[in-house]
Design a protein around this motif. Structure first.
Motif, PDB file in Angstrom:
ATOM      1  N   ALA A   1      28.132  55.533  62.351  1.00  0.00           N
ATOM      2  CA  ALA A   1      27.204  54.591  61.729  1.00  0.00           C
ATOM      3  C   ALA A   1      27.847  54.130  60.429  1.00  0.00           C
ATOM      4  O   ALA A   1      27.651  54.720  59.370  1.00  0.00           O
ATOM      5  CB  ALA A   1      25.861  55.255  61.471  1.00  0.00           C
ATOM      6  N   VAL A   2      28.632  53.081  60.499  1.00  0.00           N
ATOM      7  CA  VAL A   2      29.387  52.607  59.350  1.00  0.00           C
ATOM      8  C   VAL A   2      28.480  51.815  58.421  1.00  0.00           C
ATOM      9  O   VAL A   2      27.751  50.925  58.874  1.00  0.00           O
ATOM     10  CB  VAL A   2      30.572  51.722  59.809  1.00  0.00           C
ATOM     11  N   PRO A   3      28.486  52.116  57.124  1.00  0.00           N
ATOM     12  CA  PRO A   3      27.657  51.340  56.189  1.00  0.00           C
ATOM     13  C   PRO A   3      27.975  49.850  56.254  1.00  0.00           C
ATOM     14  O   PRO A   3      29.115  49.446  56.483  1.00  0.00           O
ATOM     15  CB  PRO A   3      28.055  51.934  54.820  1.00  0.00           C
ATOM     16  N   ASP A   4      26.965  49.027  56.041  1.00  0.00           N
ATOM     17  CA  ASP A   4      27.114  47.585  56.168  1.00  0.00           C
ATOM     18  C   ASP A   4      28.067  46.993  55.131  1.00  0.00           C
ATOM     19  O   ASP A   4      28.615  45.903  55.338  1.00  0.00           O
ATOM     20  CB  ASP A   4      25.757  46.890  56.035  1.00  0.00           C
ATOM     21  N   ASP A   5      28.239  47.690  53.985  1.00  0.00           N
ATOM     22  CA  ASP A   5      29.094  47.125  52.941  1.00  0.00           C
ATOM     23  C   ASP A   5      30.534  47.620  53.028  1.00  0.00           C
ATOM     24  O   ASP A   5      31.299  47.476  52.071  1.00  0.00           O
ATOM     25  CB  ASP A   5      28.517  47.398  51.545  1.00  0.00           C
ATOM     26  N   LEU A   6      30.921  48.197  54.170  1.00  0.00           N
ATOM     27  CA  LEU A   6      32.311  48.542  54.440  1.00  0.00           C
ATOM     28  C   LEU A   6      32.876  47.573  55.465  1.00  0.00           C
ATOM     29  O   LEU A   6      32.224  47.276  56.467  1.00  0.00           O
ATOM     30  CB  LEU A   6      32.443  49.965  54.995  1.00  0.00           C
TER      31      LEU A   6
ATOM     32  N   LEU B   1      38.727  51.252  62.482  1.00  0.00           N
ATOM     33  CA  LEU B   1      39.211  51.649  61.165  1.00  0.00           C
ATOM     34  C   LEU B   1      38.372  50.943  60.108  1.00  0.00           C
ATOM     35  O   LEU B   1      37.841  49.854  60.346  1.00  0.00           O
ATOM     36  CB  LEU B   1      40.686  51.276  60.991  1.00  0.00           C
ATOM     37  N   ALA B   2      38.271  51.570  58.932  1.00  0.00           N
ATOM     38  CA  ALA B   2      37.447  51.000  57.855  1.00  0.00           C
ATOM     39  C   ALA B   2      38.165  51.133  56.523  1.00  0.00           C
ATOM     40  O   ALA B   2      38.996  52.028  56.331  1.00  0.00           O
ATOM     41  CB  ALA B   2      36.092  51.719  57.786  1.00  0.00           C
ATOM     42  N   LEU B   3      37.841  50.257  55.594  1.00  0.00           N
ATOM     43  CA  LEU B   3      38.302  50.436  54.229  1.00  0.00           C
ATOM     44  C   LEU B   3      37.565  51.634  53.623  1.00  0.00           C
ATOM     45  O   LEU B   3      36.405  51.893  53.967  1.00  0.00           O
ATOM     46  CB  LEU B   3      38.052  49.183  53.401  1.00  0.00           C
ATOM     47  N   PRO B   4      38.198  52.379  52.709  1.00  0.00           N
ATOM     48  CA  PRO B   4      37.592  53.620  52.210  1.00  0.00           C
ATOM     49  C   PRO B   4      36.558  53.432  51.107  1.00  0.00           C
ATOM     50  O   PRO B   4      35.836  54.372  50.779  1.00  0.00           O
ATOM     51  CB  PRO B   4      38.802  54.397  51.677  1.00  0.00           C
TER      52      PRO B   4
ATOM     53  N   VAL C   1      42.399  44.808  52.534  1.00  0.00           N
ATOM     54  CA  VAL C   1      42.231  45.647  51.350  1.00  0.00           C
ATOM     55  C   VAL C   1      42.424  44.850  50.068  1.00  0.00           C
ATOM     56  O   VAL C   1      41.805  45.152  49.044  1.00  0.00           O
ATOM     57  CB  VAL C   1      43.193  46.853  51.405  1.00  0.00           C
ATOM     58  N   VAL C   2      43.254  43.806  50.099  1.00  0.00           N
ATOM     59  CA  VAL C   2      43.455  42.962  48.918  1.00  0.00           C
ATOM     60  C   VAL C   2      42.283  42.004  48.745  1.00  0.00           C
ATOM     61  O   VAL C   2      41.724  41.874  47.651  1.00  0.00           O
ATOM     62  CB  VAL C   2      44.783  42.189  49.017  1.00  0.00           C
ATOM     63  N   ASP C   3      41.894  41.329  49.809  1.00  0.00           N
ATOM     64  CA  ASP C   3      40.803  40.356  49.718  1.00  0.00           C
ATOM     65  C   ASP C   3      39.483  40.985  49.302  1.00  0.00           C
ATOM     66  O   ASP C   3      38.649  40.337  48.653  1.00  0.00           O
ATOM     67  CB  ASP C   3      40.611  39.655  51.064  1.00  0.00           C
ATOM     68  N   ARG C   4      39.257  42.223  49.676  1.00  0.00           N
ATOM     69  CA  ARG C   4      37.980  42.882  49.349  1.00  0.00           C
ATOM     70  C   ARG C   4      37.994  43.533  47.972  1.00  0.00           C
ATOM     71  O   ARG C   4      36.995  44.084  47.526  1.00  0.00           O
ATOM     72  CB  ARG C   4      37.631  43.929  50.412  1.00  0.00           C
ATOM     73  N   ALA C   5      39.124  43.469  47.272  1.00  0.00           N
ATOM     74  CA  ALA C   5      39.217  44.000  45.909  1.00  0.00           C
ATOM     75  C   ALA C   5      38.748  42.948  44.909  1.00  0.00           C
ATOM     76  O   ALA C   5      38.826  41.746  45.157  1.00  0.00           O
ATOM     77  CB  ALA C   5      40.656  44.398  45.605  1.00  0.00           C
TER      78      ALA C   5
END
Length: 368
Positions: free
Chosen positions: A65-70, A81-84, A225-229
């Motif tokens: 159950a991956v959180p919606d904001d990941l 796979l998910a960003l941490p 990972v760059v775009d979500r930073a």
């Protein structure tokens, strides 16, 4: 379950790029980010790792159950796979690769990607797998945990470094699902502030394993990972570093105290270093001595990227450069100071955030 698949502006690097990064990133056996190096797997972890395979991990993926904001992505084989860290909650602060040593105890080859964020922010599992290490911070070393996964046929260990309490949510042998909260951000060990130091290792964790650039690895699976930073403050790897002794420092012929003593360097002697190699706490440097260039090794506990100074005696810090000026406070012998301009027999200094003047003779090189 619905996974997030927002379009990223980063193009897929593809399997070839990831493999190429893995070859380039073979870890120097002499450098370490986690100090001391991680212990070998416990028997419990070995048994747990033996039961971890792609099929069982896919079942964990399906139940996640991956959180919606990941942000998540699926691999070619269907792995998730998910960003941490939560989207737009972090800034990229330090990249994978050779670097100048930022703080005492840190490495000169940075095996991870640093993601600066708030203290105790949740850390989520990048991939389903089994926990193989849970190491609390001790004696100035960073705390960390690792999760072993089988990703696209490659045994992969993902390390989450610097939590204050890496065992808060998991223990060795715990099976985690992608997107599970597995730790909280901290600043344990050599760190300048709270951040997640993320490492990716293939085929083994340290030792015979291969360190892979996490930014390249994540981007290769279209994880932005760059775009979500909020910002990407990483810099290209330096080709040279300059350091200065913080005390009288022995220059030796090799990386140990048993090697021949070549010279004893005065505080603030400039030393040139090519980053990437650290053995037994020593790095190789080149120093100009009596008109000659001398190469040797120095211990990193006694170096700084900037010149350092201290009070050689108890000294009254005054508001102006004269003995009749207002006394601000008494600076104690040995207190570190930052120096500014000089005026006559006085030196302008900053001590614990306060600017004032002290006699020039009361300031000495190094940290005392």
């Amino acid at each position: 379950m619905r996974f997030r698949t927002r379009t990223s502006s980063l193009g897929a690097l593809g399997t070839a790029a990831v493999v190429a990064a893995a070859v380039i990133g073979a870890a120097p056996a002499t450098a370490s980010t986690i100090d001391p190096p991680p212990p070998s797997l416990t028997r419990a972890a070995e048994r747990a790792a033996a039961t971890s395979d792609a099929a069982s991990e896919k079942r964990l993926d399906a139940a996640a159950a991956v959180p919606d904001d990941l942000t998540t992505r699926r691999t070619a084989s269907g792995r998730v796979l998910a960003l941490p860290l939560v989207d737009e909650s972090y800034a990229l602060t330090s990249a994978w690769g050779a670097r100048c040593i930022p703080v005492k105890g840190a490495s000169t080859f940075h095996y991870g990607l640093d993601m600066g964020t708030g203290d105790k922010k949740p850390i989520y599992a990048v991939a389903s797998g089994v926990v193989t290490h849970v190491v609390p911070p001790t004696n100035g070393a960073a705390g960390y945990l690792t999760v072993k996964s089988e990703i696209e046929g490659v045994p992969t260990w993902i390390a989450y470094v610097h939590p204050w309490d890496p065992g808060k949510y998991v223990k060795v042998g715990t099976k985690v699902k992608v997107g599970n909260r597995i730790a909280e951000v901290g600043a344990s060990g050599p760190a300048t502030g709270p951040h997640l130091h993320l490492e990716v290792w293939q085929n083994a964790f340290y030792g015979s394993g291969t360190s892979v650039d996490p930014k390249t690895w994540l981007s290769g699976f279209k994880l932005p990972v760059v775009d979500r930073a909020t910002a990407d403050n990483t810099q290209p790897a330096p080709t040279r570093c300059y350091y200065y002794p913080t005390t009288r420092l022995n220059l030796r012929a090799g990386p140990s105290v048993g090697n021949t003593l070549l010279a004893t360097l005065k505080p603030n002697t400039r030393m040139l270093n090519t980053p990437g190699i650290k053995r037994n706490g020593f790095i190789p440097v080149t120093v100009a001595l009596d008109g000659a260039r001398v190469r040797g090794w120095v211990h990193t506990d006694y170096i700084s990227q900037v010149k350092t100074y201290h009070l050689t005696v108890d000294a009254t810090v005054r508001a102006a450069a004269n003995a009749q000026a207002k006394a601000l406070f008494l600076g104690k012998k040995g207190t570190p100071v930052s120096i500014k301009e000089a005026s006559g027999g006085w030196r302008k200094v900053i001590i614990k955030g306060t600017t004032g003047w002290v006699p020039r003779t009361s300031v000495g090189a190094g940290l005392g």
